[in-house]
Design a protein around this motif. Structure first.
Motif, PDB file in Angstrom:
ATOM      1  N   MET A 145       0.785  -1.574  -0.390  1.00  0.00           N
ATOM      2  CA  MET A 145      -0.175  -0.132  -0.082  1.00  0.00           C
ATOM      3  C   MET A 145       0.878   1.462  -0.214  1.00  0.00           C
ATOM      4  O   MET A 145       0.370   2.434  -0.669  1.00  0.00           O
ATOM      5  CB  MET A 145      -1.118   0.061   1.125  1.00  0.00           C
ATOM      6  CG  MET A 145      -2.013  -0.970   1.459  1.00  0.00           C
ATOM      7  SD  MET A 145      -2.800  -0.633   2.190  1.00  0.00           S
ATOM      8  CE  MET A 145      -4.513  -1.633   2.193  1.00  0.00           C
ATOM      9  N   SER A 146       2.049   1.135   0.812  1.00  0.00           N
ATOM     10  CA  SER A 146       3.034   2.257   0.488  1.00  0.00           C
ATOM     11  C   SER A 146       3.374   2.707  -0.895  1.00  0.00           C
ATOM     12  O   SER A 146       3.837   4.139  -0.608  1.00  0.00           O
ATOM     13  CB  SER A 146       3.836   2.540   1.429  1.00  0.00           C
ATOM     14  OG  SER A 146       4.637   1.127   1.297  1.00  0.00           O
ATOM     15  N   SER A 147       3.548   1.910  -1.452  1.00  0.00           N
ATOM     16  CA  SER A 147       4.326   1.962  -3.224  1.00  0.00           C
ATOM     17  C   SER A 147       2.997   2.641  -4.021  1.00  0.00           C
ATOM     18  O   SER A 147       2.931   3.347  -4.730  1.00  0.00           O
ATOM     19  CB  SER A 147       4.566   0.442  -3.738  1.00  0.00           C
ATOM     20  OG  SER A 147       5.174   0.841  -4.907  1.00  0.00           O
ATOM     21  N   TRP A 148       2.387   1.507  -3.536  1.00  0.00           N
ATOM     22  CA  TRP A 148       0.218   2.511  -4.259  1.00  0.00           C
ATOM     23  C   TRP A 148       0.616   4.166  -3.963  1.00  0.00           C
ATOM     24  O   TRP A 148       0.027   4.920  -4.753  1.00  0.00           O
ATOM     25  CB  TRP A 148      -0.812   1.597  -3.993  1.00  0.00           C
ATOM     26  CG  TRP A 148      -1.654   1.976  -4.252  1.00  0.00           C
ATOM     27  CD1 TRP A 148      -2.748   2.407  -5.670  1.00  0.00           C
ATOM     28  CD2 TRP A 148      -2.615   3.050  -3.047  1.00  0.00           C
ATOM     29  NE1 TRP A 148      -3.311   2.991  -5.578  1.00  0.00           N
ATOM     30  CE2 TRP A 148      -3.959   3.493  -4.245  1.00  0.00           C
ATOM     31  CE3 TRP A 148      -2.754   2.976  -1.762  1.00  0.00           C
ATOM     32  CZ2 TRP A 148      -4.923   4.206  -3.413  1.00  0.00           C
ATOM     33  CZ3 TRP A 148      -3.628   3.343  -1.713  1.00  0.00           C
ATOM     34  CH2 TRP A 148      -4.977   4.107  -2.546  1.00  0.00           C
ATOM     35  N   ALA A 149       0.523   4.562  -2.396  1.00  0.00           N
ATOM     36  CA  ALA A 149       0.299   5.501  -2.290  1.00  0.00           C
ATOM     37  C   ALA A 149       1.072   6.496  -2.702  1.00  0.00           C
ATOM     38  O   ALA A 149       1.313   7.993  -3.323  1.00  0.00           O
ATOM     39  CB  ALA A 149       0.745   5.838  -0.429  1.00  0.00           C
ATOM     40  N   ALA A 150       2.797   6.032  -2.847  1.00  0.00           N
ATOM     41  CA  ALA A 150       3.772   6.254  -3.650  1.00  0.00           C
ATOM     42  C   ALA A 150       3.525   7.581  -5.169  1.00  0.00           C
ATOM     43  O   ALA A 150       3.087   8.074  -5.620  1.00  0.00           O
ATOM     44  CB  ALA A 150       4.857   6.092  -3.137  1.00  0.00           C
ATOM     45  N   GLY A 151       2.693   6.369  -5.816  1.00  0.00           N
ATOM     46  CA  GLY A 151       2.756   5.948  -6.949  1.00  0.00           C
ATOM     47  C   GLY A 151       1.632   7.195  -7.349  1.00  0.00           C
ATOM     48  O   GLY A 151       1.332   7.802  -7.657  1.00  0.00           O
ATOM     49  N   MET A 152       0.176   7.033  -6.075  1.00  0.00           N
ATOM     50  CA  MET A 152      -1.156   8.120  -6.080  1.00  0.00           C
ATOM     51  C   MET A 152      -0.501   9.461  -5.894  1.00  0.00           C
ATOM     52  O   MET A 152      -1.018  10.340  -6.472  1.00  0.00           O
ATOM     53  CB  MET A 152      -1.534   7.829  -5.062  1.00  0.00           C
ATOM     54  CG  MET A 152      -2.637   6.567  -5.945  1.00  0.00           C
ATOM     55  SD  MET A 152      -3.534   6.426  -6.799  1.00  0.00           S
ATOM     56  CE  MET A 152      -5.266   8.004  -6.062  1.00  0.00           C
ATOM     57  N   ARG A 153       0.728   9.781  -5.064  1.00  0.00           N
ATOM     58  CA  ARG A 153       1.058  11.444  -5.212  1.00  0.00           C
ATOM     59  C   ARG A 153       2.151  11.392  -6.383  1.00  0.00           C
ATOM     60  O   ARG A 153       1.898  12.586  -6.955  1.00  0.00           O
ATOM     61  CB  ARG A 153       2.386  10.801  -4.398  1.00  0.00           C
ATOM     62  CG  ARG A 153       1.564  10.883  -2.327  1.00  0.00           C
ATOM     63  CD  ARG A 153       2.550  11.430  -1.790  1.00  0.00           C
ATOM     64  NE  ARG A 153       3.513  10.570  -1.605  1.00  0.00           N
ATOM     65  CZ  ARG A 153       3.826   9.391  -0.222  1.00  0.00           C
ATOM     66  NH1 ARG A 153       2.844   9.303  -0.027  1.00  0.00           N
ATOM     67  NH2 ARG A 153       3.841   8.081  -0.232  1.00  0.00           N
ATOM     68  N   ALA A 154       2.240  10.683  -6.933  1.00  0.00           N
ATOM     69  CA  ALA A 154       3.276  11.463  -8.313  1.00  0.00           C
ATOM     70  C   ALA A 154       2.198  11.401  -9.781  1.00  0.00           C
ATOM     71  O   ALA A 154       2.650  12.607  -9.988  1.00  0.00           O
ATOM     72  CB  ALA A 154       4.164   9.694  -9.002  1.00  0.00           C
ATOM     73  N   VAL A 155       1.608  11.061  -9.578  1.00  0.00           N
ATOM     74  CA  VAL A 155      -0.055  11.032 -10.497  1.00  0.00           C
ATOM     75  C   VAL A 155      -0.821  11.954 -10.274  1.00  0.00           C
ATOM     76  O   VAL A 155      -0.894  12.992 -11.097  1.00  0.00           O
ATOM     77  CB  VAL A 155      -1.452   9.533 -10.527  1.00  0.00           C
ATOM     78  CG1 VAL A 155      -2.326  10.039 -11.427  1.00  0.00           C
ATOM     79  CG2 VAL A 155      -0.609   8.717 -11.598  1.00  0.00           C
TER      80      VAL A 155
END
Length: 347
Positions: free
Chosen positions: A54-64
């Motif tokens: 989930m932490s990686s997904w959250a990082a991806g969300m911030r990048a998007v």
């Protein structure tokens, strides 16, 4: 692969649903049920990507989110100015960006921006986002086909439904219909026309799936739809499609508050370019307020796309500042400003 031409695209081909290039996103019924079961057991039934922390997904969300914010500020490539980049750094992996693009609803829009040269991404990300866009284009074509087939019967029976939310904004405010994916088609008719509208749908082969009392609506399955989910990675061209028939624009905030919205007057309606008559869309403050109330109702699970949608609707107005102020004044008049506030503030 066989291709279709989208009527609103600028020469961009649309891949047909049976094209091999769409297959990488599809999953079997068994695999989808397995992933849903694992997510339920883990205590997060909406998060079905066990291979992605989930932490990686959250990082991806911030990048998007950062890329979307910058792209909206620029809207088109600027000569001499480098393209906006979606880079892989730290926990922002290609997989994280792919899932973030899907869960935020912005995958097709990001794919469009890459196609237009506004955005750059590593090849493994760009190819996934191109697939998001291809699926959304075909899905938009499916939706348009259902509306075209239904339009004559509605017109014969004197019905002029208002298309709500994503299908309206896709054709009216987004760069092309495929950049605003939709899970369903939302139509409004006054409650007095509800029985006739339902008889018309049934007569055209639509099947009733659900009836809701507050706010009043019924959910219908179009002819030929199976209801089977094809993918948990993209808004798949073949994923289920329903038609939601609303008899009120009210929004029910989970029994805590009901935002009451009057039926739209003639001045609140307008034709939607690209969609057949007799379908119409909301316009002006009525449109902005309706979208913001719906987005705020879904605040617990709000997609970034819904906030982008409000921004594009404001920019699509002849006088964006007047539209914004008019929406706030209308919300005050209807005593719904508190309900609409979260989405307006985020926009």
């Amino acid at each position: 692969a066989p291709v279709l031409q989208h009527p609103a695209s600028s020469g961009s081909p649309v891949i047909a649903p049976d094209a091999p290039r769409l297959d990488p996103f599809a999953s079997s019924e068994e695999e989808i049920e397995h992933r849903l079961r694992i997510a339920r057991r883990a205590g997060h039934p909406r998060y079905v990507w066990e291979d992605l922390p989930m932490s990686s997904w959250a990082a991806g969300m911030r990048a998007v989110e950062g890329a979307v914010t910058e792209a909206l500020a620029r809207t088109r490539p600027v000569p001499g100015v480098p393209s906006i980049r979606l880079d892989l750094t730290g926990e922002v992996t290609a997989r994280a960006l792919a899932v973030a693009a899907f869960t935020s609803g912005t995958g097709p829009l990001l794919g469009h921006w890459i196609e237009q040269g506004l955005l750059e991404a590593p090849e493994e990300v760009a190819s996934v986002l191109a697939g998001h866009l291809a699926h959304a284009r075909v899905r938009a074509r499916r939706i348009h086909g259902h509306l075209e087939a239904l339009a004559p019967a509605l017109a014969r029976n004197g019905l002029r439904p208002v298309i709500l939310k994503g299908v309206h904004t896709a054709w009216r405010f987004f760069p092309e219909p495929g950049t605003r994916p939709s899970a369903d088609v939302d139509l409004f008719v006054p409650s007095s026309q509800g029985p006739e509208a339902e008889r018309t749908l049934a007569g055209e082969g639509f099947r009733l799936r659900l009836r809701q009392r507050r706010p009043a609506r019924s959910v219908w399955m179009p002819p030929g739809e199976t209801g089977r989910i094809r993918s948990l990675e993209v808004t798949h061209a073949g994923n289920p499609l329903t038609l939601d028939l609303h008899f009120s624009l009210d929004r029910d905030f989970y029994g805590v508050r009901r935002a009451r919205v009057p039926d739209p007057a003639e001045d609140d309606r307008e034709p939607v370019p690209g969609l057949p008559a007799p379908f119409q869309g909301l316009r002006g403050p009525m449109l902005m307020l309706s979208l913001s109330l719906h987005a705020s109702e879904d605040l617990y699970n709000l997609q970034l796309l819904r906030v982008v949608e409000l921004v594009l609707v404001a920019w699509g107005a002849p006088e964006p500042e007047a539209l914004w102020q008019g929406s706030v004044e209308l919300a005050r008049r209807w005593r719904t400003l508190g309900a609409a506030f979260p989405a307006l503030a985020l926009a």
